[in-house]
Every structure is written in structure tokens, then in C-alpha cells.
Design an enzyme around this catalytic site. Structure first.
Site, PDB file in Angstrom:
ATOM      1  N   ASP A 184      12.877 -12.355  -3.749  1.00  0.00           N
ATOM      2  CA  ASP A 184      12.662 -10.986  -4.209  1.00  0.00           C
ATOM      3  C   ASP A 184      13.986 -10.411  -4.684  1.00  0.00           C
ATOM      4  OD1 ASP A 184      10.262  -8.800  -3.864  1.00  0.00           O
ATOM      5  OD2 ASP A 184      12.237  -7.852  -3.795  1.00  0.00           O
TER       6      ASP A 184
ATOM      7  N   LYS B  40      14.433  -7.201   1.728  1.00  0.00           N
ATOM      8  CA  LYS B  40      12.980  -7.210   1.963  1.00  0.00           C
ATOM      9  C   LYS B  40      12.491  -8.635   2.221  1.00  0.00           C
ATOM     10  CE  LYS B  40       8.614  -5.609   1.632  1.00  0.00           C
ATOM     11  NZ  LYS B  40       7.777  -6.806   1.701  1.00  0.00           N
TER      12      LYS B  40
ATOM     13  N   GLY C 265       6.973  -7.636 -10.506  1.00  0.00           N
ATOM     14  CA  GLY C 265       6.793  -6.851 -11.716  1.00  0.00           C
ATOM     15  C   GLY C 265       6.494  -5.403 -11.403  1.00  0.00           C
TER      16      GLY C 265
ATOM     17  N   GLN D 171       0.878  -1.070 -11.333  1.00  0.00           N
ATOM     18  CA  GLN D 171      -0.007  -0.141 -12.024  1.00  0.00           C
ATOM     19  C   GLN D 171      -0.055   1.178 -11.271  1.00  0.00           C
ATOM     20  OE1 GLN D 171      -3.868  -1.842 -12.497  1.00  0.00           O
ATOM     21  NE2 GLN D 171      -4.707  -0.137 -13.671  1.00  0.00           N
TER      22      GLN D 171
ATOM     23  N   HIS E 124      -8.946  -9.581 -17.438  1.00  0.00           N
ATOM     24  CA  HIS E 124      -8.935  -8.914 -16.131  1.00  0.00           C
ATOM     25  C   HIS E 124      -8.563  -7.465 -16.407  1.00  0.00           C
ATOM     26  CE1 HIS E 124      -8.352  -7.891 -12.003  1.00  0.00           C
ATOM     27  NE2 HIS E 124      -7.041  -7.774 -12.109  1.00  0.00           N
TER      28      HIS E 124
END
Length: 317
Positions: A38, A43, A83, A86, A179
Site C-alpha cells: 500500500d 496501514k 485507486g 467512488q 460493471h
């Protein structure tokens, strides 16, 4: 070198989806080694510690650690969950510009390690980013897979199972296409057990037909509803990713609705899109072409055209 010679999965992106996916892998005993990468190294370190503390409860031994791109060299599978996420009001396609730049860096770093395995892409818009991963990696298209409509199909089977009061495992129905907003249900090939769903509702009148349409709308819009309520979706897709991973690592030849490259099937070329495909240790063994009725064909072509339009803009800048 691999620590134990078993199957290694590298997970890039330790956010909600990535961490939930690792949790699913661990609890189902699917992988022998799991590496977390990451941009926020702290994290990844914390998650690796947390997962390791639960190893005593796992069904089989598993090595989990935070790592870097060098760990991809010996990986069987690299799963990209990283990424931009949304946000409420955004469509999956709104994320294209943000995520393609991120993916170029990720994929080039993976390939620089000497990676020779398979890619599984989960980040949205998944069909576009699976295509980008294929382009940036230079790998054969059968070795690059997207999560596609695996979750949409699972939602569809769940809601139809609820409606007909049967186990979702006995619902045989698919969502195909993007999708996203242009996906479509294949009602012409949808079954409860061996009974066509359309035949089951024929005698129930127009209201039953409307019920089926409402079920599809709830499938299509499920992510928006979940994002509005809790900010993100991650458990369902994590379990879907684990299912694809099991098909790959266990060489199952399982038929799953993933984002696969089309080169003539369904009358489409040069696009990754959600379709049923046979998945094994080599990736996509073959795409299954469902016999669609005319309306379904038109909707599928519209979905593919939507994706191609986005790809054309994204890759000609």
C-alpha cells in the site's frame, strides 16, 4: 524466494476492499502466502500484524506480511484494489482519469519485478482498468482478469432467490456487460433450478413482470444505495474476488462472470467486459457466449459501445 513454495497472492491496496479480500482469503484457506502493498506503508504494516494475530484461528497455515513490488516476482496472482474510490453521486466511469494514471505506475512496477503470473483487477471502473492493466503489462489477455459482473450476478441471484424463496445457489442467472449503469440481465437464459424464470412468472401477470424489472434495478443500483448508507462497498466484492482466486489457484475451470477480453465473441472486439468465462490456473481458458435474444444483444452492444467510448478518450490523450 517464496517462504513455503505455496501459492502467493500479492494484494495492492490495503483499503476497505483489499483488507476485506485478505480476510476472506485467510478465512477460506485459499492462499499460502499473502503480501500486502500500500502507498500508506503504515496501514499495510498494521493490517499484516492484525491478520497474523488471527492466524491461529485460520483453517490452514498462511504467511502474511507487508511487502514491496519485489515480492511480485514470485507471485502467482497480483490483485489490484488500489485507486480513487467512488464518492456519492459519482458513477464508476467518473473515476477513469484518476485511476488510469495510478494504474500505469502500479502495473509497470509489478512487471519490473519479473512478474510472470496473473492479474486480477477490482478497482473501478473495473472494465476500463482491466483493459489498462492488459495494455500496460504486455501480458496475454487471458492472464489479465477483472472482477467484472461477478458481484452483480451474485446480487441478482440473491434477490431472485429471495423473491422465489429458493437458495441463491439454485438460481442460475447472469448479469453481463459493463460493471455499471449499462449492465443488463440475461432473462432469456435465467433459471430457478431447471425452470425458466420467464415461464415461472407468465401466469402471474404484469405485476410479476414489473417485480423482475425492479429486482434488476435494485441489482444495478445497489452500489449507489450502499455508498449512500455507509460510504463504500467491500464485503461482497471481497468474497467475489476470493471466489475467482480459488478458481485460479485450485485450477477449478469454474464459470464466473468476470471482465474478459472479447475478440469477436458477442460481436465485439478489443474491449474488456463482463461475461461468463472459464477460469483456471492459466487465467481465462475461454469465454462462454450466451445465446441472447435481440433486445439483450442490442443492450450488450450499447454497453460495449459505452466502454469503448471511454477507452477511446482515455487512450488517445
Amino acid at each position: 524466494m517464496k517462504n513455503n513454495g505455496g501459492a502467493r497472492v500479492v494484494v495492492i491496496g490495503a483499503g476497505f476492499v483489499g483488507a476485506s479480500y485478505v480476510f476472506a482469503l485467510m478465512n477460506q484457506g485459499i492462499a499460502d502466502e499473502i503480501v500486502l502493498i500500500d502507498a500508506n506503508e503504515s496501514k499495510a504494516i498494521g493490517d499484516a500484524m492484525d491478520f497474523n494475530h488471527g492466524k491461529v484461528f485460520a483453517p490452514k497455515p498462511v504467511d502474511i506480511w507487508h511487502g514491496d513490488y519485489d515480492d511480485c516476482r514470485d507471485a502467482d496472482l497480483v490483485v489490484i484494489c488500489a485507486g480513487a474510490n467512488q464518492k456519492p453521486g459519482e458513477t464508476r466511469l467518473d473515476l477513469v482519469d484518476k485511476n488510469i494514471a495510478i494504474f500505469r505506475s502500479i502495473v509497470e512496477s509489478v512487471m519490473a519485478s519479473g512478474f510472470q503470473g496473473l492479474f486480477l483487477v477490482a478497482t473501478n471502473p473495473v472494465d476500463i482498468l482491466t483493459y489498462a492493466t492488459w495494455k500496460f503489462s504486455g501480458l496475454p489477455h487471458e492472464r489479465v482478469i477483472g472482477s467484472g459482473t461477478i458481484l452483480d450476478t451474485a446480487r441478482f441471484r440473491f434477490l431472485l432467490g429471495e423473491y422465489f424463496s429458493v437458495a441463491p445457489q439454485n438460481v442460475h442467472a447472469y448479469i453481463i456487460g459493463e460493471h455499471g449503469d449499462t449492465e443488463l440481465p440475461v432473462w432469456s437464459q435465467a433459471y430457478i433450478g431447471v425452470m425458466p424464470i420467464r415461464k415461472l412468472v407468465e401466469s402471474k401477470g404484469e405485476e410479476a413482470q414489473k417485480d423482475l424489472e425492479r429486482i434488476f434495478v435494485n441489482v444495478r443500483d445497489a452500489a449507489y444505495q450502499i455508498i449512500e448508507k455507509k460510504g463504500a462497498t467491500y464485503y461482497g466484492i471481497a468474497m467475489g474476488l476470493a471466489r475467482v482466486t480459488r478458481a485460479i489457484l485450485h485450477n477449478e475451470n469454474a464459470i464466473l462472470t468476470v471482465s474478459a477480453y472479447l475478440d469477436g465473441l458477442y460481436g465485439e472486439r478489443d474491449v474488456y467486459i463482463g461475461v461468463p468465462a472459464v477460469i483456471n490456473r492459466n487465467g481465462i481458458r475461454e469465454v462462454i457466449e450466451i445465446e441472447l435474444n435481440d433486445d439483450e444483444k442490442n443492450r450488450f452492444h450499447h454497453s460495449a459501445a459505452t466502454l469503448k467510448s471511454v477507452l477511446a478518450r482515455a487512450f488517445t490523450r
